[in-house]
Design an enzyme around this catalytic site. Structure first.
Site, mmCIF file in Angstrom:
data_model
loop_
_atom_site.group_PDB
_atom_site.id
_atom_site.type_symbol
_atom_site.label_atom_id
_atom_site.label_comp_id
_atom_site.label_asym_id
_atom_site.label_seq_id
_atom_site.Cartn_x
_atom_site.Cartn_y
_atom_site.Cartn_z
ATOM 1 N N ARG A 150 0.643 -1.304 -0.029
ATOM 2 C CA ARG A 150 0.044 -0.155 -0.030
ATOM 3 C C ARG A 150 0.861 1.243 -0.063
ATOM 4 O O ARG A 150 0.182 2.384 -0.278
ATOM 5 C CB ARG A 150 -0.876 0.072 1.240
ATOM 6 C CG ARG A 150 -2.051 -0.951 0.896
ATOM 7 C CD ARG A 150 -2.994 -0.794 1.990
ATOM 8 N NE ARG A 150 -2.908 -1.809 3.208
ATOM 9 C CZ ARG A 150 -3.491 -2.982 3.332
ATOM 10 N NH1 ARG A 150 -4.261 -3.172 2.027
ATOM 11 N NH2 ARG A 150 -3.519 -3.803 4.146
ATOM 12 N N VAL A 151 2.132 1.169 0.577
ATOM 13 C CA VAL A 151 2.816 2.490 0.569
ATOM 14 C C VAL A 151 4.201 2.421 -0.175
ATOM 15 O O VAL A 151 4.877 3.347 -0.749
ATOM 16 C CB VAL A 151 3.025 2.760 2.042
ATOM 17 C CG1 VAL A 151 1.862 3.141 2.753
ATOM 18 C CG2 VAL A 151 3.997 1.840 2.570
#
Ligand SMILES: Nc1ncnc2c1ncn2[C@@H]1O[C@H](COP(=O)(O)OP(=O)(O)OP(=O)(O)O)[C@@H](O)[C@H]1O
Ligand SMILES: [Mg+2]
Lengths: 510, 132
Positions: free
Chosen positions: A374-375
């Site tokens: 997600r990052v």
């Protein structure tokens, strides 16, 4: 000889002559590594308490009329009625660079027979995670050296990326590969003498594993020359559940020392399913109320407070980071189990390993659809982002189409092209164990794939050709890769050089 | 055996009832309470009795001091400390005084579950711990 007497004299001089005040209690029951103690009215939660024969315990349950302590160490000589005393200290472990290259137990005592650990620093095992203010978003890459991971689920420093899959699907291998790759990068960086280079130190927490497995891991790390950057915290399956419960927190404290002193560290928890089981065992013996799957109510907090301690700190707080790779074992690919969903919701993404792929020989068996970071893409180097941007989509489309096209006989040209490309990407991602590839070489190979260099090679020869290209790019065709390594970008001129290097290679490859 | 909050509260209030003005357990009040309990028979009588006993024991503990001393100096020291303790404590203390040669010299006082110790044997133990 005189040095010993000197030492003793010094210690005697330092010895406090004040009266001591302790709080004591007596053991009332003793079973399964847990002691119920009467008295100890002033004990703190999580305080270390001292039993006879140098056995330590931790006060975990403070009840109205008794205190429940888990025991660390050999409990066979303890008996009911023995005196227990408080120490006034929370459990802490040694930290610092002296731990690198060592194997320690859950409370930081060396178990590798290489003598004592020369560190006068210590951190409490349980600490509060950094808050919002000192944190910063992830922006520096942490390369695993595994093409399928670095391209599709990139990891950044300070991220928490879960490795999840059934038993024996290569979970540990991904983590060990990552550690080996860090060692490789560290050595390269230290050799280059770049003052801005930031090495990544690694901590591997082996929890509830067979001793033979831990030994195999240590051997692999030693063979690859990675041990000098690694600390191993071991709480094997035969260890008591209290030690297994503590080991991840101890390892985390060791990692936090690097983070708080402006360095980067990576910690692997192998694996947290066994951690949850150890905690369940302790809780049941302590007679805490049990909930779903007999886990106690705070099993979410067990992992959230651990994983929250991994962070990327901002410049004002020293710019350090602690990246976590927790591992979870699923049963029959079920990611919706209690512990898996808990940990998935805490982490910043997961690498899902599929048994089917593994058995088909697609190793590492990374599932495209269920893996996500997600990052991490914010931390990918520019050159890599340029070539890897589309690959996840291409591979996902391939999986869909492949399922469909089994029933179709004649396919249109574009579908066929997609299928061909997908099949080649799958082959390109196959990679042996303990064999990480530098990111610049990965970039070059991916660039070759995007620019149709592999289209004329038969699918079954792709793995062989990719290996030969990797070899070529780290020997004769080094130049473009070095440019990518130094600048992190893929300029027009570099692409030109890359094209001619790949053309040269293709002539030699038959 | 587990107990309910109600039972624990009851045991606690029974303890309060059995205390005299100076905070000590009064035998007569305890006897009265037990008799009335046997008549009224609240639910879980056995558990309540067990908890009550536990409370009484624990309370008694808080004004019982056990003094151990070793050597001549230790004896003098313990007397001084006891004097101070008696001044500071709201309740009169029950005392057990023991000559314990294992302390070598110095004294050790246990009040409730607090232990105050200043003795040679304690220092030797501490020294041993710094080496292992
Ligand atoms: N990329 C790979 N290429 C070849 N073999 C691999 C690869 N990854 C893993 N293996 C092999 O698969 C086996 C299982 O791998 P590993 O121990 O990493 O799995 P695991 O999921 O950690 O298993 P466990 O559930 O026992 O912890 C090992 O023998 C390992 O050598
Ligand atoms: Mg494993």
């Amino acid at each position: 000889m005189s040095s010993i007497t000197d030492l003793i004299r010094k210690e005697i001089e330092n010895l406090s002559t004040d009266a001591t005040r302790t709080n004591v209690g007596t053991i009332t029951t003793l079973a399964d590594g847990v002691a119920k103690v009467e008295g100890l009215s002033k004990v703190m939660f999580n305080e270390m308490v001292e039993f006879p024969y140098n056995v330590l315990g931790i006060a975990l349950n403070l009840e109205e009329d008794s205190v429940g302590c888990v025991l660390l160490g050999d409990t066979s000589s303890l008996k009911e009625g023995d005196e227990v005393r408080t120490t006034g200290k929370l459990l802490s472990v040694p930290v610092g660079k002296a731990l690198l290259g060592r194997v320690v137990d859950a409370v930081g005592r060396p178990i590798d027979g290489k003598g004592t650990i020369d560190s006068d620093l210590s951190f409490p095992v349980e600490r509060i995670a950094p808050g919002i203010i000192p944190r910063k978003s992830v922006d520096q890459p942490l390369q695993t050296g595994i093409m399928a991971v670095d391209s599709m689920v990139p990891i950044g420093r300070g991220q928490r990326e879960l490795i999840i899959g059934d038993r024996s699907t290569g979970k540990t291998t991904i983590a060990i590969d990552t550690i080996i790759n860090q060692a490789k990068i560290n050595k390269q960086g230290e050799k280059s003498g770049d003052p801005d280079f930031r090495p990544v130190y690694c901590i591997y927490v082996a929890l509830g594993q067979k001793n033979s497995n831990v030994a195999r891991t240590i051997k692999a790390l030693e063979e690859k020359g990675a041990m000098e950057y690694v600390t191993i915290v071991s709480a094997p399956a035969a260890d008591n559940p209290a030690n297994q419960y503590l080991a991840p927190y101890s390892g985390c404290a060791m990692g936090e020392w690097f983070m708080e002193n402006g360095m980067d560290a990576l910690i692997v928890y192998d694996d947290l399913s066994k951690h949850a089981v150890a905690y369940r065992q302790i809780s049941l013996i302590l007679k805490r109320p049990s909930g779903r799957e007999a886990y106690p109510g705070d099993v979410f907090y067990l992992h959230s407070r651990l994983l929250e301690r991994s962070a990327r700190l901002n410049e004002d707080s020293g710019n350090g980071s602690l990246t976590a790779l927790p591992i979870i074992e699923t049963q029959m690919g079920d990611v919706s189990g209690y512990i898996p969903t808990n940990v998935i919701s805490i982490t910043d993404g997961q690498i899902f390993l599929e048994t089917d792929l593994f058995n088909k020989g697609i190793k590492p068996a990374v599932s495209v659809g269920l893996s996500v970071s997600r990052v991490g893409s914010a931390a990918q180097i520019k050159a890599y982002k340029k070539v890897a941007g589309k690959v996840k989509l291409e591979l996902a489309q391939f999986r869909e189409l492949a399922a469909f096209s089994q029933f179709e006989s004649d396919l249109d040209a574009s579908t066929k092209a997609r299928l061909d490309r997908g099949a080649r990407i799958v082959e390109m991602f196959k990679q042996g164990a303990y064999n990480p590839v530098p990111v610049e070489v990965q970039t070059a190979v991916m660039w070759g794939m995007q620019n149709d260099f592999f289209d004329s090679i038969a699918v079954e020869d792709i793995t062989r050709s990719v290996d030969s290209l990797k070899e070529y790019l780290s020997t004769q065709g080094k130049e473009p890769c070095e440019e990518i390594y130094n600048s992190g970008k893929l300029e027009e001129s570099t692409e030109q050089k890359l094209r001619s290097a790949l053309e040269d290679w293709k002539r030699t490859f038959s | 055996m587990s107990s309910t909050i109600k039972q624990r509260r009851l045991a606690k209030s029974l303890l309060q009832l059995s205390l005299s003005d100076d905070g000590r357990i009064e035998r007569d009040s305890v006897k009265e309470i037990l008799e009335s309990l046997l008549v009224s028979r609240p639910s879980g009588l056995v558990t309540v009795l067990r908890l009550f006993l536990h409370q009484i024991r624990r309370h008694e503990y808080t004004y019982h001091a056990r003094v151990e001393y070793g050597g001549k100096e230790g004896e003098k020291l313990s007397e001084k400390i006891l004097e101070k303790l008696n001044q500071n404590s709201s309740k009169a203390l029950d005392l057990t005084v023991i000559d314990n040669p294992k302390l070598i010299a110095g004294c050790k006082i246990r009040l409730g579950d607090d232990v105050y110790e200043n003795s040679i044997s304690d220092r030797l133990n501490k020294l041993q711990k710094t080496f292992f």
